[in-house]
Design a protein around this motif. Structure first.
Motif, short mmCIF file in Angstrom:
data_model
loop_
_atom_site.label_atom_id
_atom_site.label_comp_id
_atom_site.label_asym_id
_atom_site.label_seq_id
_atom_site.Cartn_x
_atom_site.Cartn_y
_atom_site.Cartn_z
N LEU A 173 21.20 -15.95 -10.09
CA LEU A 173 22.64 -16.15 -9.96
C LEU A 173 23.25 -15.19 -8.93
O LEU A 173 24.08 -15.60 -8.11
N GLN B 113 25.96 -23.30 -12.95
CA GLN B 113 24.81 -22.77 -13.66
C GLN B 113 25.20 -21.58 -14.52
O GLN B 113 24.72 -21.43 -15.65
N LEU B 114 26.06 -20.73 -14.00
CA LEU B 114 26.54 -19.57 -14.75
C LEU B 114 27.30 -20.02 -16.00
O LEU B 114 27.10 -19.49 -17.10
N ALA B 115 28.17 -21.01 -15.86
CA ALA B 115 28.93 -21.52 -17.00
C ALA B 115 28.00 -22.15 -18.04
O ALA B 115 28.18 -21.96 -19.24
N THR C 122 26.20 -22.77 -8.26
CA THR C 122 25.88 -21.48 -8.88
C THR C 122 26.86 -21.15 -10.01
O THR C 122 26.44 -20.72 -11.09
N VAL C 123 28.14 -21.40 -9.80
CA VAL C 123 29.13 -21.16 -10.86
C VAL C 123 28.89 -22.11 -12.03
O VAL C 123 29.02 -21.72 -13.20
N LEU D 6 25.14 -16.26 -5.45
CA LEU D 6 26.46 -15.79 -5.05
C LEU D 6 26.41 -15.08 -3.69
O LEU D 6 27.28 -15.27 -2.84
N LEU E 80 28.11 -22.52 -3.92
CA LEU E 80 28.91 -21.69 -4.81
C LEU E 80 29.29 -22.45 -6.08
O LEU E 80 29.20 -21.93 -7.19
N LEU E 81 29.69 -23.71 -5.92
CA LEU E 81 30.04 -24.54 -7.09
C LEU E 81 28.82 -24.75 -8.00
O LEU E 81 28.94 -24.69 -9.23
#
Length: 196
Positions: A28, A64-66, A61-62, A32, A58-59
């Motif tokens: 992650l 995946q983070l969520a 990755t975000v 970023l 970026l979308l």
């Protein structure tokens, strides 16, 4: 040359994220950082289309983070001895025992339990791979070759599920290895003398 490297990294991140290969905290951070580098190059001296690619990366990755955060909230801590006693107790019931169970260790170290509550847990201590091996040994017996096969697959860099089925004739548990749907990378416990 830098723009080519940034493009390749961003495309790789997007494809990996869209393929559902999972991610790690380091992955992650790398996503970023690569998106930030793509934005910097695209808005500066590099080609402008890097901005669009960086925004997509970026979308992803975000996202995946969520997803990792949402899944992580559902995973609860468990004492390994209490969990093993629960699994063995459930498997030992004649009338209410499940006919099939699946045990596995996710690349994050969570123990996945199908057919057994609570579904996914993080052990409060000990090695999750040892937990799966010892639980399978207790159910099918130490003479079963499935544990040695499981260990060799993990050492070889391939994650597997252990599928346990209750025999219809003898009522004993039998185990087989099954492929994992999703990230194939096995968990590497840094503190276990057996699995490091």
């Amino acid at each position: 040359m830098l723009d080519v490297v940034v493009t390749v990294v961003l495309v790789g991140l997007v494809l990996r994220g869209l393929a559902g290969r999972g991610t790690t905290p380091l992955g992650l951070l790398a996503g970023l950082a690569a998106a930030g580098l793509g934005l910097w190059r695209g808005l500066g001296a590099g080609p402008g289309w890097l901005v669009a690619l960086a925004v997509v990366a970026l979308l992803v990755t975000v996202g995946q983070l969520a997803l990792a955060f949402a899944v992580g909230r559902r995973i609860r801590p468990a004492d390994p001895e209490e969990l093993r006693a629960e699994v063995l107790g459930l498997a030992g019931r004649e009338s209410a025992a499940p006919e099939q169970m699946v045990l596995a260790v996710a690349p994050t170290g969570a123990v996945m339990l199908q057919g057994v509550r609570p579904g996914a847990v993080v052990l409060t201590y000990g090695c999750p791979l040892c937990f799966v091996e010892e639980t399978v040994d207790a159910l099918v017996g130490p003479e079963a070759p499935v544990v040695a096969a499981y260990r060799s697959q993990v050492v070889g860099g391939v994650n597997r599920l252990v599928e346990l089925r209750r025999g219809t004739i003898d009522g004993r548990w039998h185990a087989d290895l099954r492929p994992v749907n999703g990230p194939k990378r096995p968990f590497r416990p840094p503190f276990c003398p057996v699995h490091t």
